[in-house]
Design a protein around this motif. Structure first.
Motif, short mmCIF file in Angstrom:
data_model
loop_
_atom_site.label_atom_id
_atom_site.label_comp_id
_atom_site.label_asym_id
_atom_site.label_seq_id
_atom_site.Cartn_x
_atom_site.Cartn_y
_atom_site.Cartn_z
N GLN A 241 27.28 2.03 24.94
CA GLN A 241 26.82 1.71 26.29
C GLN A 241 26.32 2.97 27.00
OE1 GLN A 241 26.38 -1.13 27.45
NE2 GLN A 241 27.77 -2.56 26.50
N ALA A 242 27.09 4.04 26.87
CA ALA A 242 26.73 5.28 27.55
C ALA A 242 25.37 5.79 27.11
CB ALA A 242 27.80 6.34 27.29
N LYS A 243 25.06 5.60 25.85
CA LYS A 243 23.79 6.12 25.31
C LYS A 243 22.61 5.19 25.56
CE LYS A 243 21.55 7.88 21.16
NZ LYS A 243 21.69 8.25 19.73
N TYR A 244 22.82 3.86 25.43
CA TYR A 244 21.69 2.96 25.42
C TYR A 244 21.49 2.15 26.70
CZ TYR A 244 21.55 4.02 20.45
OH TYR A 244 21.46 4.68 19.25
N LEU A 245 22.54 1.82 27.42
CA LEU A 245 22.39 0.99 28.62
C LEU A 245 22.37 1.80 29.91
CD1 LEU A 245 22.34 -1.76 30.13
CD2 LEU A 245 24.84 -1.68 30.09
N LEU A 246 23.24 2.79 30.02
CA LEU A 246 23.52 3.41 31.32
C LEU A 246 22.51 4.43 31.85
CD1 LEU A 246 27.40 3.84 31.15
CD2 LEU A 246 26.06 2.04 32.24
N PRO A 247 21.73 5.10 31.02
CA PRO A 247 20.87 6.17 31.57
C PRO A 247 19.99 5.76 32.74
CG PRO A 247 20.94 6.36 29.20
CD PRO A 247 21.68 5.09 29.54
N GLU A 248 19.28 4.64 32.65
CA GLU A 248 18.36 4.25 33.73
C GLU A 248 19.12 3.81 34.98
OE1 GLU A 248 14.74 3.71 35.71
OE2 GLU A 248 15.40 4.90 34.00
N PRO A 249 20.15 2.95 34.88
CA PRO A 249 20.92 2.62 36.09
C PRO A 249 21.55 3.84 36.76
CG PRO A 249 21.38 1.01 34.39
CD PRO A 249 20.56 2.09 33.74
N ILE A 250 22.03 4.78 35.95
CA ILE A 250 22.63 5.99 36.54
C ILE A 250 21.55 6.84 37.21
CG2 ILE A 250 23.65 8.22 35.93
CD1 ILE A 250 25.55 6.74 34.11
N ARG A 251 20.37 6.91 36.62
CA ARG A 251 19.28 7.68 37.25
C ARG A 251 18.93 7.10 38.61
NH1 ARG A 251 13.98 7.65 38.19
NH2 ARG A 251 13.75 5.52 37.39
N LYS A 252 18.85 5.78 38.70
CA LYS A 252 18.52 5.13 39.96
C LYS A 252 19.67 5.26 40.96
CE LYS A 252 14.95 1.98 38.52
NZ LYS A 252 14.36 0.64 38.70
N PHE A 253 20.89 5.18 40.46
CA PHE A 253 22.06 5.36 41.33
C PHE A 253 22.06 6.76 41.94
CE2 PHE A 253 26.42 6.62 42.16
CZ PHE A 253 26.92 5.55 42.89
N ARG A 254 21.75 7.75 41.13
CA ARG A 254 21.73 9.14 41.60
C ARG A 254 20.68 9.32 42.69
NH1 ARG A 254 25.04 12.12 42.44
NH2 ARG A 254 25.84 12.20 40.32
N MET A 255 19.55 8.65 42.57
CA MET A 255 18.50 8.75 43.60
C MET A 255 18.96 8.10 44.90
SD MET A 255 15.13 7.87 41.27
CE MET A 255 14.05 7.85 42.71
N GLN A 256 19.68 6.98 44.80
CA GLN A 256 20.12 6.25 45.99
C GLN A 256 21.35 6.89 46.64
OE1 GLN A 256 18.45 3.78 47.21
NE2 GLN A 256 19.83 3.01 48.80
N TYR A 257 22.25 7.44 45.80
CA TYR A 257 23.50 8.03 46.30
C TYR A 257 23.69 9.44 45.70
CZ TYR A 257 24.65 3.28 47.81
OH TYR A 257 24.63 2.05 48.41
N PRO A 258 22.89 10.38 46.13
CA PRO A 258 22.91 11.72 45.50
C PRO A 258 24.21 12.48 45.71
CG PRO A 258 21.53 11.71 47.47
CD PRO A 258 21.86 10.29 47.18
N GLN A 259 25.00 12.11 46.72
CA GLN A 259 26.23 12.86 47.00
C GLN A 259 27.46 12.29 46.29
OE1 GLN A 259 26.05 15.73 48.70
NE2 GLN A 259 23.85 15.30 48.75
N ILE A 260 27.31 11.15 45.65
CA ILE A 260 28.45 10.55 44.95
C ILE A 260 28.49 11.06 43.52
CG2 ILE A 260 29.42 8.39 44.06
CD1 ILE A 260 28.57 7.02 46.58
N LYS A 261 29.63 11.62 43.14
CA LYS A 261 29.79 12.15 41.80
C LYS A 261 30.05 11.01 40.81
CE LYS A 261 31.65 16.55 43.43
NZ LYS A 261 32.81 17.48 43.41
N ILE A 262 29.58 11.18 39.59
CA ILE A 262 29.74 10.16 38.55
C ILE A 262 30.62 10.72 37.44
CG2 ILE A 262 28.57 8.71 36.86
CD1 ILE A 262 26.05 8.97 38.66
#
Length: 303
Positions: free
Chosen positions: A103-124
């Motif tokens: 999941q970490a390799k194939y599903l999550l990269p794009e959702p995490i990229r968009k999450f980072r743009m929307q919530y840049p101050q929230i650590k993952i």
């Protein structure tokens, strides 16, 4: 009865009933921790801990029932803080994700990229583990959300949201005998098999398919990581059975993927979180992006 006494019970469970370590988490010495447990038991009128001399082994039946309520109290406390943060539109904090390597390799990269743009101050924070351990992380509040395929449905304390269905493929080197003619489970079983460890990536469906056909699933090598399986297929150890999305034509041009969807039932990857947990706006956004990613590309990614 006070909140610190209830917290102490949680820490006792987390530290495998080590009274000294549990006390440290509350910044009190062992004798004080012991006294707090004693006061709580006196108030309840019955023991809540199983003891042999001074050694604690676990919870009594009453203790187990008390812990069910303690978990709800702790969740309510966390919800109150999260609700207050949401009310203030607080965009700082952390998102804890429990998932598997695939999941970490194939599903999550794009959702995490968009999450980072929307919530840049929230650590993952991402923890990769087995499905069973992932569920434990949720219950111990070390993860906000879990993403995997196996075991989630068996836990009634979780909210489960289907994400997508996927199927397995067999991977073999070029010119392998399986590339010629129709593929069947009996034929597949005649070769050494390399696939996922039990509990990972739809292993249960592989096992069920072989059992239904009256065949023994004889696995030569088992691993949690598709890349490991592909490595040993390349070394000639046998035929690999992996998630179809883990086969990457550009990177795996030396291997051939054979569709097994007609032989092994499709699996379903799910999103899970604790029932009665308040979902902050950033977590709702992240779940939405996970589902949107699945709908956009219809990935067949396993866990």
């Amino acid at each position: 009865m006070n909140f610190n006494q209830l917290e102490l019970l949680r820490y006792l469970e987390e530290t495998h009933f080590n009274l000294s370590k549990a006390g440290e988490k509350l910044n009190i010495v062992q004798s004080a921790a012991s006294r707090q447990v004693q006061l709580l038991e006196e108030e309840l009128g019955a023991p809540i801990l199983l003891r042999t001399g001074k050694k604690i082994h676990g919870f009594t039946p009453l203790g187990l029932r008390v812990m069910e309520e303690v978990e709800q109290i702790d969740l309510a406390r966390r919800n109150l803080q999260t609700i207050a943060n949401d009310y203030r539109d607080n965009r700082t904090g952390a998102l804890h994700i429990a998932t598997t390597h695939t999941q970490a390799k194939y599903l999550l990269p794009e959702p995490i990229r968009k999450f980072r743009m929307q919530y840049p101050q929230i650590k993952i924070y991402m923890v990769q583990s087995s499905p069973g351990e992932i569920i434990d992380l949720l219950h111990h509040h070390k993860a906000d959300i879990a993403i995997c395929t196996e075991k989630l449905d068996a836990d009634e304390r979780l909210v489960i949201t289907p994400c997508y269905d996927w199927h397995h493929v067999a991977i073999v080197p070029k010119n392998h005998p399986l590339t010629l003619g129709d593929i069947a489970l009996k034929r597949l079983a005649s070769f050494p098999l390399l696939t996922y460890s039990p509990g990972y990536t739809g292993y249960s469906n592989i096992e069920k398919a072989f059992k239904a056909a009256g065949l023994e699933l004889d696995v030569t090598l088992a691993a949690a990581d598709s890349e490991v399986i592909k490595t040993y297929v390349r070394l000639g150890l046998g035929v690999g059975i992996i998630s179809s999305t883990c086969y990457e034509p550009q990177n795996d041009a030396d291997l051939i993927a054979l569709d097994l969807s007609h032989l092994i039932a499709r699996s379903r990857t799910k999103i899970a979180y604790l029932k009665h947990m308040y979902l902050p706006s950033y977590l709702q956004y992240f779940i939405g992006e996970l589902l949107a990613q699945s709908n956009r590309s219809n990935p067949e990614i396993a866990a």
